[in-house]
Design a protein around this motif. Sequence first.
Motif, mmCIF file in Angstrom:
data_model
loop_
_atom_site.group_PDB
_atom_site.id
_atom_site.type_symbol
_atom_site.label_atom_id
_atom_site.label_comp_id
_atom_site.label_asym_id
_atom_site.label_seq_id
_atom_site.Cartn_x
_atom_site.Cartn_y
_atom_site.Cartn_z
ATOM 1 N N GLU A 52 -36.840 19.988 -59.813
ATOM 2 C CA GLU A 52 -36.574 19.047 -58.727
ATOM 3 C C GLU A 52 -35.847 17.806 -59.250
ATOM 4 N N SER A 53 -35.214 17.095 -58.334
ATOM 5 C CA SER A 53 -34.525 15.849 -58.700
ATOM 6 C C SER A 53 -35.538 14.804 -59.152
ATOM 7 N N ALA A 54 -35.147 14.010 -60.139
ATOM 8 C CA ALA A 54 -36.062 13.019 -60.708
ATOM 9 C C ALA A 54 -36.175 11.784 -59.818
ATOM 10 N N ASP A 55 -37.364 11.189 -59.814
ATOM 11 C CA ASP A 55 -37.578 9.875 -59.203
ATOM 12 C C ASP A 55 -37.347 8.754 -60.207
ATOM 13 N N LEU A 56 -37.775 8.992 -61.451
ATOM 14 C CA LEU A 56 -37.654 8.000 -62.522
ATOM 15 C C LEU A 56 -37.158 8.689 -63.781
ATOM 16 N N ALA A 57 -36.376 7.974 -64.575
ATOM 17 C CA ALA A 57 -35.914 8.475 -65.865
ATOM 18 C C ALA A 57 -36.256 7.446 -66.938
ATOM 19 N N LEU A 58 -36.852 7.897 -68.023
ATOM 20 C CA LEU A 58 -37.274 6.982 -69.083
ATOM 21 C C LEU A 58 -37.438 7.733 -70.385
ATOM 22 N N ASP A 59 -37.453 6.977 -71.479
ATOM 23 C CA ASP A 59 -37.671 7.548 -72.799
ATOM 24 C C ASP A 59 -39.160 7.780 -73.034
ATOM 25 N N MET A 60 -39.455 8.615 -74.036
ATOM 26 C CA MET A 60 -40.846 8.934 -74.345
ATOM 27 C C MET A 60 -41.633 7.695 -74.772
ATOM 28 N N ALA A 61 -40.984 6.741 -75.427
ATOM 29 C CA ALA A 61 -41.688 5.520 -75.840
ATOM 30 C C ALA A 61 -42.205 4.756 -74.630
ATOM 31 N N GLU A 62 -41.428 4.750 -73.542
ATOM 32 C CA GLU A 62 -41.873 4.054 -72.330
ATOM 33 C C GLU A 62 -43.044 4.792 -71.679
ATOM 34 N N LEU A 63 -43.033 6.119 -71.737
ATOM 35 C CA LEU A 63 -44.196 6.854 -71.224
ATOM 36 C C LEU A 63 -45.433 6.523 -72.047
ATOM 37 N N GLY A 64 -45.267 6.351 -73.361
ATOM 38 C CA GLY A 64 -46.394 5.939 -74.191
ATOM 39 C C GLY A 64 -46.959 4.607 -73.740
ATOM 40 N N ALA A 65 -46.075 3.650 -73.401
ATOM 41 C CA ALA A 65 -46.527 2.340 -72.932
ATOM 42 C C ALA A 65 -47.242 2.436 -71.595
ATOM 43 N N LEU A 66 -46.905 3.454 -70.791
ATOM 44 C CA LEU A 66 -47.524 3.639 -69.483
ATOM 45 C C LEU A 66 -48.783 4.507 -69.532
ATOM 46 N N SER A 67 -49.021 5.168 -70.650
ATOM 47 C CA SER A 67 -49.987 6.259 -70.702
ATOM 48 C C SER A 67 -51.423 5.849 -70.421
ATOM 49 N N LEU A 68 -51.793 4.600 -70.704
ATOM 50 C CA LEU A 68 -53.166 4.147 -70.488
ATOM 51 C C LEU A 68 -53.287 3.184 -69.311
ATOM 52 N N GLY A 69 -52.225 3.081 -68.519
ATOM 53 C CA GLY A 69 -52.291 2.304 -67.285
ATOM 54 C C GLY A 69 -51.995 0.831 -67.438
ATOM 55 N N ASP A 70 -51.416 0.409 -68.573
ATOM 56 C CA ASP A 70 -51.244 -1.021 -68.809
ATOM 57 C C ASP A 70 -49.893 -1.546 -68.351
ATOM 58 N N GLU A 71 -48.823 -0.854 -68.683
ATOM 59 C CA GLU A 71 -47.481 -1.370 -68.427
ATOM 60 C C GLU A 71 -47.074 -1.144 -66.977
ATOM 61 N N SER A 72 -46.124 -1.942 -66.522
ATOM 62 C CA SER A 72 -45.586 -1.847 -65.167
ATOM 63 C C SER A 72 -44.259 -1.102 -65.186
ATOM 64 N N VAL A 73 -44.151 -0.072 -64.356
ATOM 65 C CA VAL A 73 -42.879 0.647 -64.237
ATOM 66 C C VAL A 73 -41.797 -0.288 -63.707
ATOM 67 N N ALA A 74 -42.156 -1.117 -62.734
ATOM 68 C CA ALA A 74 -41.176 -2.050 -62.174
ATOM 69 C C ALA A 74 -40.636 -2.986 -63.249
ATOM 70 N N ARG A 75 -41.493 -3.415 -64.160
ATOM 71 C CA ARG A 75 -41.016 -4.279 -65.243
ATOM 72 C C ARG A 75 -40.104 -3.518 -66.191
#
Length: 414
Positions: free
Chosen positions: A357-380
């Motif tokens: 399916e078409s992507a909603d968001l595109a990011l590097d694996m390092a950014e997924l790591g920052a998001l992995s525990l619920g701390d970082e903001s995707v909008a930021r």
Amino acid sequence: MSLEVRPVGESEFGDWLRALKTGFMTPPLVTDEEIEKRLPLFDLSRTLGVFDRGRIVATFRTFAQELSTLGGGSLAADAVSQVTVSPTHRRRGVLRRVMTADLAAAKERGDAVATLIAAEYPIYGRYGFGPASWTTEWVVDVTRAGLDPRRTGRPEGGGSIDLSDGAEIRKLGPEVHRRLARVRAGVPNRSARDWDRGTGLGFQPASWTEPFYAVYRSDSGEVEGYAAYRSDDKWDDGKQPVNTVTVRDLIACTPAAERALWRYLCSIDWVTSVRSGHRAPDDLLPLLLPDPRAARVLSHADMLWVRVLDVAKVLEGRTYTGSGSLVLELRDEGGLAGGRYRLDASPEGAECSRTAESADLALDMAELGALSLGDESVARLVALGRAEEVTAGAAVRADALLRAARRPWCPDIF
């Protein structure tokens, strides 16, 4: 360069320690006694040395770890530690060679993530690690805090605080720590050897000083928290005590225990300041004081870094308070976990699998790591240019789904 990368043998362990100390700029003296005491703490099959003509020029060690995630679950982790490259061999791709091999081995073992505490910020993003938790240290000016000295030692709302010792904490602490991990993401497990070392029962460096221990029990007598702390011995020119308490470890699995232990530490006679040690940025400490301005930030920095190795395990292994779907395009230069994934999540559970399916968001694996525990903001991350919002409004939807109510916290440096 013709370099050999392999686990070290027992006869080479002293040389490995010397190389480790050289890399961290500490005196490279290694004694037979130190080797004897430290060797049993290491799994030599995961203690790697990089050899140049028989000499160890880089060190790299990993061990098995369980990392708490949102909702009380845990992720199998490859914990990376004691990474050094000698000054004579830096900027030659040595770390990349070792890290690439280790991450591939960790994925083959079935680890969901790799973790580390970064000595330097710029290094590990290139390998797909992102800062998944942060830490803050405060110093409290007790004389300004506004706490009622008449309530010293009497926790508000009931319960009690008793002084203890390392042997009792060794018995009581592990269950309190496990209960904390069930309510807080980012907490690594502590092994039996970690507890022995942390309570003075195992190998200690020459700088070890026995701390004081305090235990909080609820009205029912259940142990819900403890603190380990040290104090200096200072007096001013007017012969008044001006001691500073430094918290070495404070683990509380309930808010009542956390509040009670901080109030206790800020109410000890002769103590005029309290250093908190490494805490979560949203710790209760500053705001539980009648005057929060009495707590001054000493440091604020990244703490636990996470490298996602199995996207489905990470996103399915946590809980969600809301419902929604996201399609993520994940770029992975390491070739370990990249691709397009669809996440369908709700409070009842989550499913994550590869999709066309078409992507909603595109990011590097390092950014997924920052998001992995619920701390970082995707909008930021989108505002920083580190994530791309392919579908309008996807960042807001992602934050509503992924972010945690409380920030993750890693109490330990490993």
